[in-house]
Design a protein around this motif. Structure first.
Motif, PDB file in Angstrom:
ATOM      1  N   LEU A 244       0.814  -1.214   0.000  1.00 26.53           N
ATOM      2  CA  LEU A 244       0.000   0.000   0.000  1.00 26.53           C
ATOM      3  C   LEU A 244       0.851   1.269   0.000  1.00 26.53           C
ATOM      4  CD1 LEU A 244      -2.840  -1.018   2.506  1.00 26.53           C
ATOM      5  CD2 LEU A 244      -2.987  -0.851   0.016  1.00 26.53           C
ATOM      6  N   ALA A 245       1.956   1.263   0.741  1.00 23.94           N
ATOM      7  CA  ALA A 245       2.801   2.458   0.792  1.00 23.94           C
ATOM      8  C   ALA A 245       3.435   2.726  -0.563  1.00 23.94           C
ATOM      9  CB  ALA A 245       3.878   2.283   1.863  1.00 23.94           C
ATOM     10  N   GLU A 246       4.021   1.686  -1.183  1.00 22.07           N
ATOM     11  CA  GLU A 246       4.637   1.884  -2.498  1.00 22.07           C
ATOM     12  C   GLU A 246       3.580   2.194  -3.553  1.00 22.07           C
ATOM     13  OE1 GLU A 246       7.410  -0.943  -3.810  1.00 22.07           O
ATOM     14  OE2 GLU A 246       8.737  -0.730  -2.091  1.00 22.07           O
ATOM     15  N   MET A 247       2.413   1.568  -3.442  1.00 22.79           N
ATOM     16  CA  MET A 247       1.343   1.841  -4.396  1.00 22.79           C
ATOM     17  C   MET A 247       0.906   3.299  -4.301  1.00 22.79           C
ATOM     18  SD  MET A 247      -2.325  -0.107  -4.812  1.00 22.79           S
ATOM     19  CE  MET A 247      -1.503  -1.691  -4.671  1.00 22.79           C
ATOM     20  N   SER A 248       0.842   3.823  -3.088  1.00 20.12           N
ATOM     21  CA  SER A 248       0.475   5.223  -2.903  1.00 20.12           C
ATOM     22  C   SER A 248       1.468   6.143  -3.600  1.00 20.12           C
ATOM     23  CB  SER A 248       0.405   5.542  -1.411  1.00 20.12           C
ATOM     24  OG  SER A 248       0.131   6.900  -1.194  1.00 20.12           O
ATOM     25  N   LEU A 249       2.759   5.847  -3.445  1.00 20.92           N
ATOM     26  CA  LEU A 249       3.791   6.670  -4.089  1.00 20.92           C
ATOM     27  C   LEU A 249       3.640   6.639  -5.605  1.00 20.92           C
ATOM     28  CD1 LEU A 249       6.910   5.736  -1.927  1.00 20.92           C
ATOM     29  CD2 LEU A 249       5.685   7.922  -1.931  1.00 20.92           C
ATOM     30  N   ARG A 250       3.400   5.462  -6.160  1.00 12.64           N
ATOM     31  CA  ARG A 250       3.360   5.320  -7.618  1.00 12.64           C
ATOM     32  C   ARG A 250       2.061   5.844  -8.220  1.00 12.64           C
ATOM     33  NH1 ARG A 250       6.297  -0.656  -8.355  1.00 12.64           N
ATOM     34  NH2 ARG A 250       7.961  -0.236  -6.846  1.00 12.64           N
ATOM     35  N   LEU A 251       0.948   5.756  -7.457  1.00  7.16           N
ATOM     36  CA  LEU A 251      -0.315   6.277  -7.971  1.00  7.16           C
ATOM     37  C   LEU A 251      -0.358   7.803  -7.946  1.00  7.16           C
ATOM     38  CD1 LEU A 251      -2.945   3.842  -6.388  1.00  7.16           C
ATOM     39  CD2 LEU A 251      -2.524   4.166  -8.831  1.00  7.16           C
TER      40      LEU A 251
END
Length: 540
Positions: A198-205
């Protein structure tokens, strides 16, 4: 601990199926342990901030092993103010309900009851709920949903009566559709970002590389999946037909917790993955319709369980309202209201279980004269007034905070929801007062079907057989094993009023956490800047 201990307890209780005393002891011990671990995490988060841990060593060594960096694979567990609060409240409810169920079984007999499978399944449900609040990646959240849903299929149909199997079949189909949509959302998210953390997904989104249309489409898919689980209108029609058929302890824990896991998932998606309010208008409209349609359905009911199931749907609208305002004050009010509603809704369903046992029915067409049992009357009246939003109870405090947040927003849509919230609160007070006047104040002889009753109280099996109320066996006084957990839940609900200031302050801190995704992201990525001897890290 809140995930592993209940799972280990489930395995032990399944093996110990022929030893009811051992089953009961292990079940209570496992949930108590989960509650203690949750309280420790609540203390740790309050003192040190958000904490995260990478499970299974899925770290990749960089710089010659000098540092570790969290990769996109593996499982990450994260606890912040919101998840810690949800864990504590959920474990409290789970412990109270299992004590209630054990007390009911001890008093009314379990020889013909499917108790040996009930307690292992209940512990699996506990593990799924707790893990959902700790999940730091989207697929682990999906697994948590599947664990708790699989357990709920068994609990909903326990006893295998015609009504329960019919309701369970619909519940299973709706849940499978929701899970399939969620799985599609996971696939789309991975295709878009290349990670499920979720943390990395937040950065990439949110780094500007993902087109706005793609983000909105992905958010919409996840909202539909979570909206079904949270019973947000128009995805809520399954709930009033499913929950009332289950035994009282099962209905209580379902009503209190399962929809709130969906609300929690909406909060995470809205604030962490898709900040910016792109779907706020849709959520506000959905929240308004959930309030009004839910309470309109409650007015039309003559069975207390169905009536309360519709009020459950209605009050999900308040939570969606606070989330959709995309403000700290709105989120804080929504978080407080989630905790309040879990406790109050669970308590009311436990009280309904006492009513069914004492009066032989939960239908308002058969009930009357319950004021003759003063303790039962008080146990109903306090959480009922709380649900209706009468001051100074926590329901009033939570609703005032939500309405204040709407007024601060100042938009036409927000003011429309303020009016809708007031109307819903008044109608909620009307329906709980209707239960009071018909079930408690009215003489049973004046009820249209007051001469009818179920033959005998039942712990888990649906053994309802209509007989004349005068021919019903005397069930005696209310079992202490059922009354004590109910009283405890009433007192916990009152504690949210007495300590509303500190609890609201904690909700403010939880709202500050979720409204600033950097706090959550830094806590997870901090694992990657630790030296090899460390396995977990926290962000302050």
């Amino acid at each position: 601990m809140p995930t592993l201990v209940p799972l280990i307890g489930a395995a032990i209780t399944l093996v110990a199926a022929r030893s009811p005393r051992l089953q009961r002891a292990v079940t209570v011990l496992a949930i108590t342990w989960a509650l203690a671990a949750s309280l420790l995490m609540l203390f740790g988060v309050s003192k040190h901030g958000t904490q995260a841990i990478a499970i299974g060593g899925w770290n990749s060594d960089v710089d010659g092993g000098r540092h570790k960096r969290l990769g996109p694979l593996g499982i990450t567990l994260v606890v912040d103010h919101l998840s810690a609060m949800m864990l504590v409240v959920s474990a409290t409810v789970l412990l109270a309900v299992i004590l209630y169920a054990i007390g009911q079984g001890l008093r009314d007999g379990t020889e013909a009851q499917p108790v040996s499978i009930f307690q292992p399944t209940y512990l699996i449900l506990c593990a799924g709920v707790c893990n959902a609040f700790l999940a730091g990646d989207l697929f682990n959240l999906y697994v948590s949903f599947e664990v708790l849903l699989t357990a709920s299929y068994v609990l909903l149909t326990v006893g295998a009566s015609v009504d329960r199997v019919r309701a369970g079949a619909m519940y299973v189909m709706v849940s499978m559709v929701s899970s399939l949509i969620f799985l599609c959302g996971i696939a789309f998210a991975y295709a878009t970002t290349g990670t499920l953390n979720l943390a990395e997904m937040s950065l990439r989104l949110n780094d500007g590389t993902v087109p706005g249309g793609t983000r909105n489409a992905l958010f919409a898919v996840l909202l539909v999946a979570f909206g079904i689980k949270a019973a947000v209108f128009p995805l809520s029609t399954w709930l009033p037909d499913s929950y009332p058929t289950a035994p009282a302890p099962v209905t209580a824990v379902f009503a209190g917790l399962l929809t709130k896991v969906g609300v929690y998932a909406i909060i995470r998606a809205h604030t962490l993955l898709f900040p910016g309010g792109s779907m706020d208008s849709v959520l506000l409209v959905a929240g308004l319709l959930t309030m009004l349609v839910g309470i309109a359905g409650a007015i039309a009911q003559s069975d207390i369980k169905r009536l309360l199931s519709f009020t459950l749907v209605s009050h999900i609208g308040y939570m969606v309202f606070g989330i959709a305002l995309s403000s700290k004050i709105g989120m804080s009010a929504a978080i407080y209201y989630v905790a309040h509603h879990i406790l109050v809704q669970t308590t009311l369903f436990l009280v309904v279980g006492l009513i069914e046992r004492q009066a032989g029915s939960s239908s308002l067409r058969r009930l009357g004269g319950l004021i003759g049992t003063p303790l039962l009357a008080v146990l109903y009246l306090v959480p009922a007034l709380n649900l209706g939003g009468i001051p100074p109870f926590s329901g009033f405090i939570g609703k005032v905070a939500l309405l204040q947040a709407g007024a601060v927003d100042g938009s036409v849509l927000a003011w429309t929801l303020v009016v809708g919230g007031l109307v819903t609160s008044l109608l909620t007070l009307y329906v709980v007062a209707r239960i009071w006047t018909k079930a408690f104040w009215r003489a049973r002889a004046d009820a249209p079907e007051g001469d009818l009753s179920d033959k005998a109280p039942s712990a888990l099996m649906d053994e309802s057989t209509d007989i004349s109320y005068s021919d019903r066996d005397d069930v005696g006084s209310m079992p202490p094993g059922m009354v004590i957990p109910t009283v405890a839940m009433v007192l916990v609900g009152l504690a949210m009023t007495i300590w509303a200031g500190p609890i609201m302050n904690y909700a403010d801190r939880a709202a500050a956490d979720v409204m600033d995704p950097k706090v959550y992201i830094r806590s997870v990525t901090d694992i990657g800047t630790l030296h090899p001897e460390h396995t977990a890290g926290g962000g302050k």
